[in-house]
Design a protein around this motif. Structure first.
Motif, PDB file in Angstrom:
ATOM      1  N   VAL A  53      18.026  -4.419  -3.258  1.00 39.18           N
ATOM      2  CA  VAL A  53      18.059  -5.687  -2.512  1.00 39.18           C
ATOM      3  C   VAL A  53      17.609  -5.458  -1.068  1.00 39.18           C
ATOM      4  O   VAL A  53      16.803  -6.224  -0.530  1.00 39.18           O
ATOM      5  N   LEU A  54      18.109  -4.403  -0.440  1.00 40.23           N
ATOM      6  CA  LEU A  54      17.699  -4.100   0.936  1.00 40.23           C
ATOM      7  C   LEU A  54      16.211  -3.778   1.016  1.00 40.23           C
ATOM      8  O   LEU A  54      15.528  -4.204   1.950  1.00 40.23           O
ATOM      9  N   GLN A  55      15.715  -3.031   0.046  1.00 37.93           N
ATOM     10  CA  GLN A  55      14.289  -2.689   0.037  1.00 37.93           C
ATOM     11  C   GLN A  55      13.420  -3.940   0.008  1.00 37.93           C
ATOM     12  O   GLN A  55      12.379  -3.984   0.651  1.00 37.93           O
ATOM     13  N   VAL A  56      13.842  -4.919  -0.750  1.00 36.10           N
ATOM     14  CA  VAL A  56      13.047  -6.139  -0.867  1.00 36.10           C
ATOM     15  C   VAL A  56      13.259  -7.049   0.346  1.00 36.10           C
ATOM     16  O   VAL A  56      12.310  -7.624   0.875  1.00 36.10           O
ATOM     17  N   ALA A  57      14.488  -7.165   0.813  1.00 34.11           N
ATOM     18  CA  ALA A  57      14.802  -8.099   1.902  1.00 34.11           C
ATOM     19  C   ALA A  57      14.255  -7.634   3.252  1.00 34.11           C
ATOM     20  O   ALA A  57      13.720  -8.445   4.016  1.00 34.11           O
ATOM     21  N   ILE A  58      14.399  -6.363   3.544  1.00 33.59           N
ATOM     22  CA  ILE A  58      14.054  -5.882   4.892  1.00 33.59           C
ATOM     23  C   ILE A  58      12.605  -6.155   5.274  1.00 33.59           C
ATOM     24  O   ILE A  58      12.347  -6.648   6.382  1.00 33.59           O
ATOM     25  N   ILE A  93       0.632  -8.148   8.284  1.00 35.40           N
ATOM     26  CA  ILE A  93      -0.075  -8.066   7.004  1.00 35.40           C
ATOM     27  C   ILE A  93       0.632  -7.088   6.056  1.00 35.40           C
ATOM     28  O   ILE A  93       0.825  -7.375   4.874  1.00 35.40           O
ATOM     29  N   LEU A  94       1.030  -5.933   6.577  1.00 29.66           N
ATOM     30  CA  LEU A  94       1.607  -4.885   5.729  1.00 29.66           C
ATOM     31  C   LEU A  94       3.017  -5.197   5.231  1.00 29.66           C
ATOM     32  O   LEU A  94       3.368  -4.829   4.100  1.00 29.66           O
ATOM     33  N   LEU A  95       3.832  -5.828   6.047  1.00 32.14           N
ATOM     34  CA  LEU A  95       5.230  -6.036   5.660  1.00 32.14           C
ATOM     35  C   LEU A  95       5.398  -6.898   4.404  1.00 32.14           C
ATOM     36  O   LEU A  95       6.160  -6.524   3.506  1.00 32.14           O
ATOM     37  N   PRO A  96       4.703  -8.028   4.269  1.00 38.88           N
ATOM     38  CA  PRO A  96       4.854  -8.766   3.007  1.00 38.88           C
ATOM     39  C   PRO A  96       4.288  -7.995   1.810  1.00 38.88           C
ATOM     40  O   PRO A  96       4.816  -8.088   0.704  1.00 38.88           O
ATOM     41  N   ILE A  97       3.227  -7.243   2.038  1.00 41.28           N
ATOM     42  CA  ILE A  97       2.687  -6.407   0.960  1.00 41.28           C
ATOM     43  C   ILE A  97       3.752  -5.413   0.520  1.00 41.28           C
ATOM     44  O   ILE A  97       3.989  -5.214  -0.682  1.00 41.28           O
ATOM     45  N   VAL A 120       6.455  -7.147  -1.532  1.00 38.82           N
ATOM     46  CA  VAL A 120       6.009  -7.431  -2.894  1.00 38.82           C
ATOM     47  C   VAL A 120       5.995  -6.151  -3.729  1.00 38.82           C
ATOM     48  O   VAL A 120       6.450  -6.138  -4.881  1.00 38.82           O
ATOM     49  N   LEU A 121       5.482  -5.067  -3.150  1.00 36.12           N
ATOM     50  CA  LEU A 121       5.473  -3.786  -3.884  1.00 36.12           C
ATOM     51  C   LEU A 121       6.890  -3.361  -4.259  1.00 36.12           C
ATOM     52  O   LEU A 121       7.134  -2.877  -5.361  1.00 36.12           O
ATOM     53  N   LEU A 122       7.817  -3.528  -3.325  1.00 35.30           N
ATOM     54  CA  LEU A 122       9.196  -3.125  -3.596  1.00 35.30           C
ATOM     55  C   LEU A 122       9.898  -4.095  -4.552  1.00 35.30           C
ATOM     56  O   LEU A 122      10.794  -3.700  -5.279  1.00 35.30           O
ATOM     57  N   ALA A 123       9.466  -5.348  -4.566  1.00 34.34           N
ATOM     58  CA  ALA A 123      10.083  -6.333  -5.464  1.00 34.34           C
ATOM     59  C   ALA A 123       9.624  -6.151  -6.910  1.00 34.34           C
ATOM     60  O   ALA A 123      10.288  -6.637  -7.825  1.00 34.34           O
ATOM     61  N   GLN A 124       8.546  -5.444  -7.125  1.00 34.71           N
ATOM     62  CA  GLN A 124       8.044  -5.262  -8.489  1.00 34.71           C
ATOM     63  C   GLN A 124       9.068  -4.588  -9.403  1.00 34.71           C
ATOM     64  O   GLN A 124       9.056  -4.791 -10.600  1.00 34.71           O
ATOM     65  N   VAL A 125       9.976  -3.814  -8.816  1.00 33.15           N
ATOM     66  CA  VAL A 125      11.014  -3.175  -9.612  1.00 33.15           C
ATOM     67  C   VAL A 125      11.963  -4.220 -10.218  1.00 33.15           C
ATOM     68  O   VAL A 125      12.613  -3.977 -11.223  1.00 33.15           O
TER      69      VAL A 125
END
Length: 144
Positions: free
Chosen positions: A7-12, A130-134, A137-142
């Motif tokens: 959750v932290l990985q995706v939220a931060i 630009i990088l933070l939303p990318i 998304v990468l971290l949310a793929q889990v």
């Protein structure tokens, strides 16, 4: 613990994105348009705001790294994380000190010669935006 880390990985990254976008691309330029705000006053406010934002960014980066250590992401996510942290490091170690000195000179009434450091800082802020939303998304793929 794993669920909290995910959750932290995706939220931060998304919280960090909102912080940078709101301060750097809304507050910073708009404060100079407010009635009665002079360049020295705006620079003084900006120095305080960016000092606080940068401290919060360091906290977010540290919590993100702990969360990543608890639940290892994919290699692309590590790469984007490294890029974001690299951008932040350049801003904090190279650009912010120089920009602070420049702002102090302007506030004191001794404008220094032109410099491209402010533009470099803005470009790096855009890269982070630009990088933070990318990264998010990468971290949310889990979760998918």
């Amino acid at each position: 613990m794993r669920d909290t880390a995910v959750v932290l990985q995706v939220a931060i990254p998304f919280v960090w994105f909102g912080l940078v976008a709101g301060i750097s691309f809304l507050e910073a330029p708009l404060k100079f348009r407010a009635p009665g705000i002079t360049i020295p006053l705006g620079l003084g406010i900006g120095r305080l705001v960016f000092r606080a934002v940068n401290r919060l960014e360091v906290v977010l980066a540290a919590v993100l790294l702990v969360a990543l250590a608890l639940h290892t992401p994919t290699a692309p996510a590590w790469g984007v994380t490294a890029a974001v942290l690299g951008v932040l490091a350049v801003q904090l170690a190279v650009l912010r000190p120089a920009l602070d000195r420049r702002a102090e000179q302007i506030i004191a009434g001794n404008p220094p010669p032109p410099s491209h450091r402010h533009v470099a800082y803005i470009v790096l802020e855009a890269v982070k935006v630009i990088l933070l939303p990318i990264l998010g998304v990468l971290l949310a793929q889990v979760l998918l």
